[in-house]
Design a protein around this motif. Structure first.
Motif, PDB file in Angstrom:
ATOM      1  N   TYR A   1       0.811  -1.212   0.000  1.00 36.93           N
ATOM      2  CA  TYR A   1       0.000   0.000   0.000  1.00 36.93           C
ATOM      3  C   TYR A   1       0.851   1.273   0.000  1.00 36.93           C
ATOM      4  O   TYR A   1       0.313   2.362   0.172  1.00 36.93           O
ATOM      5  N   GLN A   2       2.145   1.141  -0.185  1.00 42.22           N
ATOM      6  CA  GLN A   2       2.993   2.304  -0.317  1.00 42.22           C
ATOM      7  C   GLN A   2       2.787   2.928  -1.707  1.00 42.22           C
ATOM      8  O   GLN A   2       2.648   2.205  -2.693  1.00 42.22           O
ATOM      9  N   PRO A   3       2.745   4.258  -1.778  1.00 45.33           N
ATOM     10  CA  PRO A   3       2.627   4.889  -3.100  1.00 45.33           C
ATOM     11  C   PRO A   3       3.751   4.421  -4.022  1.00 45.33           C
ATOM     12  O   PRO A   3       4.875   4.165  -3.588  1.00 45.33           O
ATOM     13  N   LEU A   4       3.415   4.281  -5.282  1.00 45.43           N
ATOM     14  CA  LEU A   4       4.385   3.790  -6.254  1.00 45.43           C
ATOM     15  C   LEU A   4       5.633   4.671  -6.253  1.00 45.43           C
ATOM     16  O   LEU A   4       5.541   5.901  -6.350  1.00 45.43           O
ATOM     17  N   SER A   5       6.786   4.045  -6.126  1.00 39.42           N
ATOM     18  CA  SER A   5       8.050   4.785  -6.117  1.00 39.42           C
ATOM     19  C   SER A   5       8.545   4.950  -7.545  1.00 39.42           C
ATOM     20  O   SER A   5       8.534   4.004  -8.334  1.00 39.42           O
ATOM     21  N   LEU A   6       8.967   6.161  -7.861  1.00 39.56           N
ATOM     22  CA  LEU A   6       9.436   6.477  -9.192  1.00 39.56           C
ATOM     23  C   LEU A   6      10.909   6.889  -9.135  1.00 39.56           C
ATOM     24  O   LEU A   6      11.413   7.274  -8.072  1.00 39.56           O
ATOM     25  N   PRO A   7      11.622   6.820 -10.267  1.00 37.43           N
ATOM     26  CA  PRO A   7      13.079   6.999 -10.227  1.00 37.43           C
ATOM     27  C   PRO A   7      13.546   8.393  -9.811  1.00 37.43           C
ATOM     28  O   PRO A   7      14.664   8.551  -9.346  1.00 37.43           O
ATOM     29  N   SER A   8      12.727   9.411  -9.956  1.00 41.58           N
ATOM     30  CA  SER A   8      13.163  10.763  -9.626  1.00 41.58           C
ATOM     31  C   SER A   8      12.062  11.503  -8.888  1.00 41.58           C
ATOM     32  O   SER A   8      10.886  11.122  -8.931  1.00 41.58           O
ATOM     33  N   PHE A   9      12.461  12.589  -8.215  1.00 36.59           N
ATOM     34  CA  PHE A   9      11.499  13.403  -7.472  1.00 36.59           C
ATOM     35  C   PHE A   9      10.503  14.069  -8.411  1.00 36.59           C
ATOM     36  O   PHE A   9       9.304  14.130  -8.138  1.00 36.59           O
ATOM     37  N   SER A  10      10.993  14.581  -9.545  1.00 40.78           N
ATOM     38  CA  SER A  10      10.085  15.233 -10.501  1.00 40.78           C
ATOM     39  C   SER A  10       9.075  14.246 -11.068  1.00 40.78           C
ATOM     40  O   SER A  10       7.901  14.588 -11.261  1.00 40.78           O
ATOM     41  N   ALA A  11       9.515  13.007 -11.308  1.00 38.22           N
ATOM     42  CA  ALA A  11       8.582  11.996 -11.808  1.00 38.22           C
ATOM     43  C   ALA A  11       7.491  11.723 -10.783  1.00 38.22           C
ATOM     44  O   ALA A  11       6.318  11.549 -11.131  1.00 38.22           O
ATOM     45  N   SER A  12       7.851  11.692  -9.507  1.00 38.65           N
ATOM     46  CA  SER A  12       6.862  11.469  -8.454  1.00 38.65           C
ATOM     47  C   SER A  12       5.853  12.606  -8.406  1.00 38.65           C
ATOM     48  O   SER A  12       4.648  12.381  -8.261  1.00 38.65           O
ATOM     49  N   ILE A  13       6.338  13.847  -8.525  1.00 45.14           N
ATOM     50  CA  ILE A  13       5.444  15.012  -8.482  1.00 45.14           C
ATOM     51  C   ILE A  13       4.461  14.975  -9.647  1.00 45.14           C
ATOM     52  O   ILE A  13       3.245  15.169  -9.478  1.00 45.14           O
ATOM     53  N   PHE A  14       4.955  14.710 -10.855  1.00 48.37           N
ATOM     54  CA  PHE A  14       4.080  14.679 -12.025  1.00 48.37           C
ATOM     55  C   PHE A  14       3.066  13.534 -11.939  1.00 48.37           C
ATOM     56  O   PHE A  14       1.916  13.686 -12.360  1.00 48.37           O
ATOM     57  N   SER A  15       3.483  12.390 -11.409  1.00 45.24           N
ATOM     58  CA  SER A  15       2.547  11.270 -11.283  1.00 45.24           C
ATOM     59  C   SER A  15       1.455  11.585 -10.271  1.00 45.24           C
ATOM     60  O   SER A  15       0.294  11.189 -10.446  1.00 45.24           O
ATOM     61  N   ILE A  16       1.794  12.325  -9.208  1.00 47.89           N
ATOM     62  CA  ILE A  16       0.777  12.736  -8.233  1.00 47.89           C
ATOM     63  C   ILE A  16      -0.206  13.721  -8.876  1.00 47.89           C
ATOM     64  O   ILE A  16      -1.427  13.635  -8.656  1.00 47.89           O
ATOM     65  N   MET A  17       0.319  14.646  -9.689  1.00 45.55           N
ATOM     66  CA  MET A  17      -0.563  15.567 -10.410  1.00 45.55           C
ATOM     67  C   MET A  17      -1.536  14.811 -11.308  1.00 45.55           C
ATOM     68  O   MET A  17      -2.733  15.112 -11.368  1.00 45.55           O
ATOM     69  N   ASN A  18      -1.011  13.813 -12.017  1.00 47.46           N
ATOM     70  CA  ASN A  18      -1.864  13.023 -12.904  1.00 47.46           C
ATOM     71  C   ASN A  18      -2.915  12.266 -12.110  1.00 47.46           C
ATOM     72  O   ASN A  18      -4.080  12.163 -12.525  1.00 47.46           O
ATOM     73  N   ALA A  19      -2.525  11.727 -10.943  1.00 47.68           N
ATOM     74  CA  ALA A  19      -3.478  11.000 -10.112  1.00 47.68           C
ATOM     75  C   ALA A  19      -4.581  11.931  -9.608  1.00 47.68           C
ATOM     76  O   ALA A  19      -5.764  11.547  -9.575  1.00 47.68           O
ATOM     77  N   LEU A  20      -4.233  13.150  -9.217  1.00 42.15           N
ATOM     78  CA  LEU A  20      -5.246  14.110  -8.796  1.00 42.15           C
ATOM     79  C   LEU A  20      -6.161  14.491  -9.956  1.00 42.15           C
ATOM     80  O   LEU A  20      -7.356  14.742  -9.763  1.00 42.15           O
ATOM     81  N   GLY A  21      -5.603  14.522 -11.172  1.00 44.08           N
ATOM     82  CA  GLY A  21      -6.442  14.756 -12.344  1.00 44.08           C
ATOM     83  C   GLY A  21      -7.447  13.642 -12.560  1.00 44.08           C
ATOM     84  O   GLY A  21      -8.587  13.892 -12.975  1.00 44.08           O
ATOM     85  N   ILE A  22      -7.056  12.395 -12.270  1.00 41.18           N
ATOM     86  CA  ILE A  22      -7.988  11.271 -12.361  1.00 41.18           C
ATOM     87  C   ILE A  22      -9.124  11.449 -11.359  1.00 41.18           C
ATOM     88  O   ILE A  22     -10.297  11.196 -11.662  1.00 41.18           O
ATOM     89  N   VAL A  23      -8.793  11.900 -10.131  1.00 36.33           N
ATOM     90  CA  VAL A  23      -9.827  12.154  -9.126  1.00 36.33           C
ATOM     91  C   VAL A  23     -10.778  13.241  -9.615  1.00 36.33           C
ATOM     92  O   VAL A  23     -12.005  13.120  -9.480  1.00 36.33           O
ATOM     93  N   ALA A  24     -10.222  14.312 -10.195  1.00 38.73           N
ATOM     94  CA  ALA A  24     -11.078  15.388 -10.706  1.00 38.73           C
ATOM     95  C   ALA A  24     -11.971  14.893 -11.837  1.00 38.73           C
ATOM     96  O   ALA A  24     -13.141  15.292 -11.939  1.00 38.73           O
ATOM     97  N   PHE A  25     -11.439  14.033 -12.698  1.00 42.40           N
ATOM     98  CA  PHE A  25     -12.211  13.527 -13.834  1.00 42.40           C
ATOM     99  C   PHE A  25     -13.369  12.644 -13.374  1.00 42.40           C
ATOM    100  O   PHE A  25     -14.343  12.478 -14.106  1.00 42.40           O
ATOM    101  N   ALA A  26     -13.283  12.088 -12.174  1.00 42.36           N
ATOM    102  CA  ALA A  26     -14.370  11.254 -11.670  1.00 42.36           C
ATOM    103  C   ALA A  26     -15.632  12.058 -11.447  1.00 42.36           C
ATOM    104  O   ALA A  26     -16.733  11.492 -11.437  1.00 42.36           O
ATOM    105  N   PHE A  27     -15.517  13.386 -11.270  1.00 42.04           N
ATOM    106  CA  PHE A  27     -16.680  14.222 -10.996  1.00 42.04           C
ATOM    107  C   PHE A  27     -17.011  15.044 -12.231  1.00 42.04           C
ATOM    108  O   PHE A  27     -16.754  16.235 -12.320  1.00 42.04           O
ATOM    109  N   ARG A  28     -17.582  14.377 -13.198  1.00 43.88           N
ATOM    110  CA  ARG A  28     -18.038  15.046 -14.403  1.00 43.88           C
ATOM    111  C   ARG A  28     -19.556  15.203 -14.291  1.00 43.88           C
ATOM    112  O   ARG A  28     -20.168  14.722 -13.348  1.00 43.88           O
ATOM    113  N   GLY A  29     -20.157  15.881 -15.238  1.00 46.26           N
ATOM    114  CA  GLY A  29     -21.607  16.008 -15.265  1.00 46.26           C
ATOM    115  C   GLY A  29     -22.130  17.400 -14.983  1.00 46.26           C
ATOM    116  O   GLY A  29     -23.318  17.664 -15.197  1.00 46.26           O
TER     117      GLY A  29
END
Length: 524
Positions: free
Chosen positions: A283-311
């Protein structure tokens, strides 16, 4: 002398041609079209005046009892029939405003059908990058935020007496101005309608293929349909169902979509948590090779959460299908239906996100919980249950296609009626819908990765749900400058814009890095 009943004292004269007509007496049923003249716009600007306000207790005090009864009954009549607006025949010809007999039940069906769909199945993917704490916090904040902006849109539908903003673009133009409102609202609302319809063709066609494979098993023919051919089958079914004329006429389909969405969402997470978890789960968040990669992946994940609330691009359109009077405004049944719908939406989204992440952890495949269920437990779960789950997804996609396509149908027919000054014939209307269905089909075939851009699309369309309603509340309601209300809505709106830019950057980065690209289904 015997006193006559009060109801016999009122005689309502016929309304002459060219004079403002009460909504309940217009030829198209109970309607409230947009004002078409400067005089109508000027009269609608007086927010404090209503037809019944002339008949006040102070005005009635010196008048005798019989006349007072007549005027009191006239006041009740004016309150009952509602807004006085200029009749706009074009609204009676368009799919969204053609029928005004909606109610709270229809509102609940439409909102639930629009609010729950394939994007809910991706929430465990976001949790794999965010972890337990931030995943639950972000989902809860997004749910409360969008519920508040939904309430704002419901209230702004009739912010000006005698005027109904029947479409999201109309409200944006009233708040931001004709040109700026059009530019700000058209792209995200058109994408949420047409882009979602294309994604539904991809999801629905591939799910039909998987359903056929599960049911048929080893008995399948040696030449089964390809994925693109399944897309064509699904598109054809969508086109047949799209021949229903207006938004109220698809209330039954929305009910089917709502029931199937609740059912398959519940089945997916229950089947997932009832099976043994993979032995290497974490259950640990997916580890990525660099700090910037981790930040961008978190942004993308938050975008997925936002996309869940359409309509939210459909809220005003749904409310436009309801009758509205001064005594019984449309926002009352609309908000009642929306509250019921979003209670069930929460009952679908939160268990799928939490249960899916608990069952698969960061082993969750990028295609979502449905693929995880099929990949990890296809041999452990009865084929009948798996087939039923996939079939419910197909039914939900067919129903969601109709409600998300209705604003596009409305735009097509609005352009036609504005040019010809007559309603669309059955053949013209059918031609528009066939054309739209196959355009989406060809886009889906040419760009099969379109449905994989959940993070990017969540970022690009986020202002429609989280930012624009806050700005529109300030610009239309005009709260006291520098008050808490003023600061709260400006800050909330600009936060939404900042999140939109951030999540869009994360989505673009996720697309560029193939290892993190979100994949749904790709044709063979």
């Amino acid at each position: 002398m015997e006193e006559r009943p009060e109801t016999e004292l009122i005689s309502i004269p016929a309304t002459p041609r060219g004079v403002s007509t009460p909504e309940a007496l217009t030829p198209s049923g109970q309607r409230s079209p947009r004002p078409t003249s400067a005089a109508g716009a000027k009269s609608s600007a007086s927010a404090a005046w209503t037809p019944a306000s002339l008949i006040s207790p102070r005005f009635l005090s010196p008048i005798g009892t019989p006349m007072k009864r007549v005027l009191v009954n006239m006041k009740g009549y004016l309150e009952e029939v509602g807004h006085l607006t200029k009749l706009n025949p074009q609204d009676a010809w368009l799919p969204i405003t053609e029928s005004r007999n909606g109610n709270a039940h229809y509102a609940a069906f439409h909102n639930l059908n629009a609010g729950v769909g394939f994007q809910a199945l991706l929430l465990p993917v976001a949790f794999a990058f965010l972890g337990w704490s931030w995943g639950i916090i972000s989902l809860t904040v997004a749910y409360c935020w969008q519920l508040y902006t939904l309430w704002i849109l419901v209230q702004l539908h009739e912010a000006v007496p005698g005027k109904r903003y029947n479409r999201y673009v109309e409200l944006a133009q009233a708040a931001f101005g004709e040109k700026l409102g059009l530019w700000l609202a058209v792209f995200p609302t058109v994408y949420l309608s047409a882009g979602t319809a294309t994604a539904l063709i991809l999801i629905g066609g591939e799910t039909m293929k998987l359903f056929f494979q599960i049911v048929c098993g080893p008995l399948c023919s040696s030449n089964p349909l390809t994925t693109v051919e399944w897309y064509l089958v699904f598109t054809s079914l969508c086109i047949v169902l799209s021949q229903l004329p207006n938004l109220n006429s698809i209330a039954g389909l929305s009910l089917v979509g709502a029931v199937t969405a609740i059912t398959y969402s519940t089945m997916v997470w229950i089947l997932s948590v009832s099976q043994p978890r993979p032995p290497t789960i974490s259950y640990q968040p997916l580890s990525l090779p660099s700090f910037s990669a981790s930040i961008f992946s978190i942004m993308n994940a938050l975008g997925i959460v936002a996309f869940a609330f359409r309509g939210h691009n459909l809220v005003l359109e749904i409310q436009a299908t309801m009758p509205s009077t001064f005594k019984h405004p449309a926002h009352v049944p609309m908000w009642k239906g929306a509250k019921v719908a979003y209670f069930f939406i929460a009952m679908c989204l939160f268990p799928v996100a939490i249960g899916g992440f608990w069952a698969y952890g960061n082993l969750m495949p990028s295609a979502g919980i449905l693929n995880a269920l099929y990949g990890f437990h296809s041999h452990d779960i009865a084929r009948g249950l798996l087939a039923m789950t996939f079939l419910l997804v197909v039914f939900n996609c067919l129903s969601s296609f109709q409600i998300y396509s209705m604003p596009v149908f409305d735009s097509f027919e609005a352009s036609y009626t504005a040019r010809t000054n007559r309603p669309c014939s059955i053949w013209v209307r059918s031609g528009f819908r066939v054309f739209y269905g196959f355009v989406n089909f060809f886009i889906g075939v040419a760009l099969p990765f379109l449905s994989s851009l959940a993070g990017l699309l969540g970022g690009l369309t986020l202002p429609v749900t989280f930012a624009y309603p806050c700005f529109m509340w300030v610009l239309i309601k005009k709260p006291t400058k520098y008050s808490f209300n003023w600061y709260f809505h400006w800050i909330l709106g600009w936060l939404g814009i900042a999140f939109s830019l951030t999540f869009s950057i994360g989505g673009i980065w996720s697309m560029v890095n193939s290892g993190l690209t979100l994949k749904f289904f790709r044709p063979n």
